[in-house]
Design a protein around this motif. Structure first.
Motif, PDB file in Angstrom:
ATOM      1  N   GLY A   1       0.812  -1.214   0.000  1.00 54.19           N
ATOM      2  CA  GLY A   1       0.000   0.000   0.000  1.00 54.19           C
ATOM      3  C   GLY A   1       0.839   1.255   0.000  1.00 54.19           C
ATOM      4  O   GLY A   1       2.028   1.226   0.294  1.00 54.19           O
ATOM      5  N   PRO A   2       0.215   2.353  -0.350  1.00 53.73           N
ATOM      6  CA  PRO A   2       0.948   3.627  -0.427  1.00 53.73           C
ATOM      7  C   PRO A   2       1.359   4.115   0.957  1.00 53.73           C
ATOM      8  O   PRO A   2       0.781   3.735   1.968  1.00 53.73           O
ATOM      9  N   PHE A   3       2.364   4.969   0.976  1.00 54.01           N
ATOM     10  CA  PHE A   3       2.870   5.537   2.232  1.00 54.01           C
ATOM     11  C   PHE A   3       1.825   6.431   2.881  1.00 54.01           C
ATOM     12  O   PHE A   3       1.590   6.353   4.070  1.00 54.01           O
ATOM     13  N   ALA A   4       1.218   7.301   2.102  1.00 55.79           N
ATOM     14  CA  ALA A   4       0.236   8.249   2.640  1.00 55.79           C
ATOM     15  C   ALA A   4      -1.175   7.810   2.281  1.00 55.79           C
ATOM     16  O   ALA A   4      -1.440   7.377   1.170  1.00 55.79           O
ATOM     17  N   ASP A   5      -2.069   7.900   3.246  1.00 53.59           N
ATOM     18  CA  ASP A   5      -3.469   7.584   2.998  1.00 53.59           C
ATOM     19  C   ASP A   5      -4.200   8.894   2.734  1.00 53.59           C
ATOM     20  O   ASP A   5      -4.601   9.600   3.658  1.00 53.59           O
ATOM     21  N   THR A   6      -4.334   9.241   1.448  1.00 49.52           N
ATOM     22  CA  THR A   6      -4.948  10.504   1.053  1.00 49.52           C
ATOM     23  C   THR A   6      -6.026  10.244   0.013  1.00 49.52           C
ATOM     24  O   THR A   6      -6.071   9.176  -0.602  1.00 49.52           O
ATOM     25  N   LYS A   7      -6.896  11.236  -0.201  1.00 46.18           N
ATOM     26  CA  LYS A   7      -7.927  11.105  -1.230  1.00 46.18           C
ATOM     27  C   LYS A   7      -7.314  11.129  -2.618  1.00 46.18           C
ATOM     28  O   LYS A   7      -7.722  10.396  -3.497  1.00 46.18           O
ATOM     29  N   GLU A   8      -6.334  12.009  -2.815  1.00 40.70           N
ATOM     30  CA  GLU A   8      -5.666  12.102  -4.113  1.00 40.70           C
ATOM     31  C   GLU A   8      -4.342  11.362  -4.028  1.00 40.70           C
ATOM     32  O   GLU A   8      -3.617  11.487  -3.048  1.00 40.70           O
ATOM     33  N   LYS A   9      -4.051  10.589  -5.075  1.00 38.38           N
ATOM     34  CA  LYS A   9      -2.839   9.785  -5.091  1.00 38.38           C
ATOM     35  C   LYS A   9      -2.057  10.072  -6.360  1.00 38.38           C
ATOM     36  O   LYS A   9      -2.615  10.486  -7.374  1.00 38.38           O
ATOM     37  N   LEU A  10      -0.751   9.849  -6.287  1.00 37.60           N
ATOM     38  CA  LEU A  10       0.089  10.015  -7.464  1.00 37.60           C
ATOM     39  C   LEU A  10      -0.346   9.002  -8.510  1.00 37.60           C
ATOM     40  O   LEU A  10      -0.335   7.794  -8.273  1.00 37.60           O
ATOM     41  N   ALA A  11      -0.759   9.495  -9.671  1.00 37.91           N
ATOM     42  CA  ALA A  11      -1.278   8.641 -10.726  1.00 37.91           C
ATOM     43  C   ALA A  11      -0.308   8.503 -11.895  1.00 37.91           C
ATOM     44  O   ALA A  11      -0.428   7.580 -12.691  1.00 37.91           O
ATOM     45  N   GLY A  12       0.626   9.430 -12.014  1.00 37.58           N
ATOM     46  CA  GLY A  12       1.566   9.372 -13.123  1.00 37.58           C
ATOM     47  C   GLY A  12       2.377  10.637 -13.212  1.00 37.58           C
ATOM     48  O   GLY A  12       2.229  11.541 -12.386  1.00 37.58           O
ATOM     49  N   ALA A  13       3.241  10.672 -14.222  1.00 38.69           N
ATOM     50  CA  ALA A  13       4.102  11.838 -14.395  1.00 38.69           C
ATOM     51  C   ALA A  13       4.483  12.004 -15.855  1.00 38.69           C
ATOM     52  O   ALA A  13       4.677  11.025 -16.574  1.00 38.69           O
ATOM     53  N   PHE A  14       4.553  13.244 -16.266  1.00 39.17           N
ATOM     54  CA  PHE A  14       5.122  13.615 -17.555  1.00 39.17           C
ATOM     55  C   PHE A  14       6.377  14.409 -17.243  1.00 39.17           C
ATOM     56  O   PHE A  14       6.311  15.386 -16.486  1.00 39.17           O
ATOM     57  N   VAL A  15       7.505  14.005 -17.778  1.00 40.60           N
ATOM     58  CA  VAL A  15       8.742  14.760 -17.613  1.00 40.60           C
ATOM     59  C   VAL A  15       8.966  15.517 -18.912  1.00 40.60           C
ATOM     60  O   VAL A  15       8.999  14.911 -19.991  1.00 40.60           O
ATOM     61  N   ILE A  16       9.087  16.832 -18.789  1.00 44.58           N
ATOM     62  CA  ILE A  16       9.245  17.674 -19.978  1.00 44.58           C
ATOM     63  C   ILE A  16      10.485  18.550 -19.827  1.00 44.58           C
ATOM     64  O   ILE A  16      10.934  18.824 -18.711  1.00 44.58           O
ATOM     65  N   ASP A  17      11.021  18.972 -20.935  1.00 40.48           N
ATOM     66  CA  ASP A  17      12.186  19.863 -20.942  1.00 40.48           C
ATOM     67  C   ASP A  17      11.787  21.123 -21.702  1.00 40.48           C
ATOM     68  O   ASP A  17      11.633  21.093 -22.928  1.00 40.48           O
ATOM     69  N   VAL A  18      11.560  22.190 -20.942  1.00 40.13           N
ATOM     70  CA  VAL A  18      11.087  23.457 -21.501  1.00 40.13           C
ATOM     71  C   VAL A  18      11.960  24.601 -20.976  1.00 40.13           C
ATOM     72  O   VAL A  18      12.675  24.432 -19.988  1.00 40.13           O
ATOM     73  N   PRO A  19      11.893  25.772 -21.592  1.00 41.26           N
ATOM     74  CA  PRO A  19      12.767  26.875 -21.187  1.00 41.26           C
ATOM     75  C   PRO A  19      12.552  27.390 -19.760  1.00 41.26           C
ATOM     76  O   PRO A  19      13.500  27.796 -19.100  1.00 41.26           O
ATOM     77  N   ASP A  20      11.296  27.372 -19.271  1.00 49.44           N
ATOM     78  CA  ASP A  20      11.052  28.004 -17.970  1.00 49.44           C
ATOM     79  C   ASP A  20       9.725  27.524 -17.372  1.00 49.44           C
ATOM     80  O   ASP A  20       8.973  26.784 -17.996  1.00 49.44           O
ATOM     81  N   LEU A  21       9.459  27.990 -16.147  1.00 50.57           N
ATOM     82  CA  LEU A  21       8.240  27.606 -15.433  1.00 50.57           C
ATOM     83  C   LEU A  21       6.981  28.042 -16.179  1.00 50.57           C
ATOM     84  O   LEU A  21       5.986  27.308 -16.188  1.00 50.57           O
ATOM     85  N   ASP A  22       7.004  29.197 -16.803  1.00 47.57           N
ATOM     86  CA  ASP A  22       5.823  29.649 -17.545  1.00 47.57           C
ATOM     87  C   ASP A  22       5.433  28.653 -18.626  1.00 47.57           C
ATOM     88  O   ASP A  22       4.246  28.365 -18.822  1.00 47.57           O
ATOM     89  N   GLU A  23       6.419  28.117 -19.312  1.00 52.84           N
ATOM     90  CA  GLU A  23       6.147  27.117 -20.360  1.00 52.84           C
ATOM     91  C   GLU A  23       5.625  25.822 -19.729  1.00 52.84           C
ATOM     92  O   GLU A  23       4.698  25.200 -20.245  1.00 52.84           O
ATOM     93  N   ALA A  24       6.203  25.433 -18.603  1.00 52.76           N
ATOM     94  CA  ALA A  24       5.725  24.232 -17.903  1.00 52.76           C
ATOM     95  C   ALA A  24       4.281  24.418 -17.456  1.00 52.76           C
ATOM     96  O   ALA A  24       3.458  23.508 -17.573  1.00 52.76           O
TER      97      ALA A  24
END
Length: 125
Positions: free
Chosen positions: A69-92
């Motif tokens: 089971g997961p470490f934290a018991d929360t309503k929202e859980k980590l479902a996935g991730a997209f790793v992107i390479d962009v110039p800055d936070l605004d683009e992200a």
């Protein structure tokens, strides 16, 4: 700059979402991933199995502890991730706002600090 768009949302089964309900979202995620790839900014994309398939490992107490089971018991859980390479936070932020997961969950945008590639650790800026 490399950013991880971390998808946090309720588990579909816990939220009463059926496989039929998920079909349009799968199509939307496919289109989203293809748009990131076409823009040349996609590093990786991973959609995770349900949190109840999680196994946690810790040595915090000095001995190995393995738990189902997961470490934290929360309503929202980590479902996935997209790793992107962009110039800055605004683009992200712009790309995160287009993520289908933002319609029913939260997208956490976190900059990468260090990456292991080609046999060595590299600090990312």
């Amino acid at each position: 700059m490399r950013y991880s768009l971390l998808l946090n949302n309720p588990e579909p089964a816990e939220a009463g979402i059926t496989e039929e309900d998920m079909a349009p979202f799968r199509e939307a995620f496919d289109a989203y991933a293809k748009s990131l790839d076409a823009a040349g900014i996609l590093v990786a994309a991973e959609i995770l199995k349900p949190a109840d398939m999680t196994t946690t490992v810790t040595l915090r107490t000095g001995t190995l502890s393995i738990q189902d089971g997961p470490f934290a018991d929360t309503k929202e859980k980590l479902a996935g991730a997209f790793v992107i390479d962009v110039p800055d936070l605004d683009e992200a932020l712009a790309w995160a706002s287009k993520c289908p997961g933002a319609q029913y969950g939260v997208i956490e945008i976190r900059p990468s600090a260090i990456s292991f590639r080609e046999g060595q650790w590299r600090e990312l800026r």
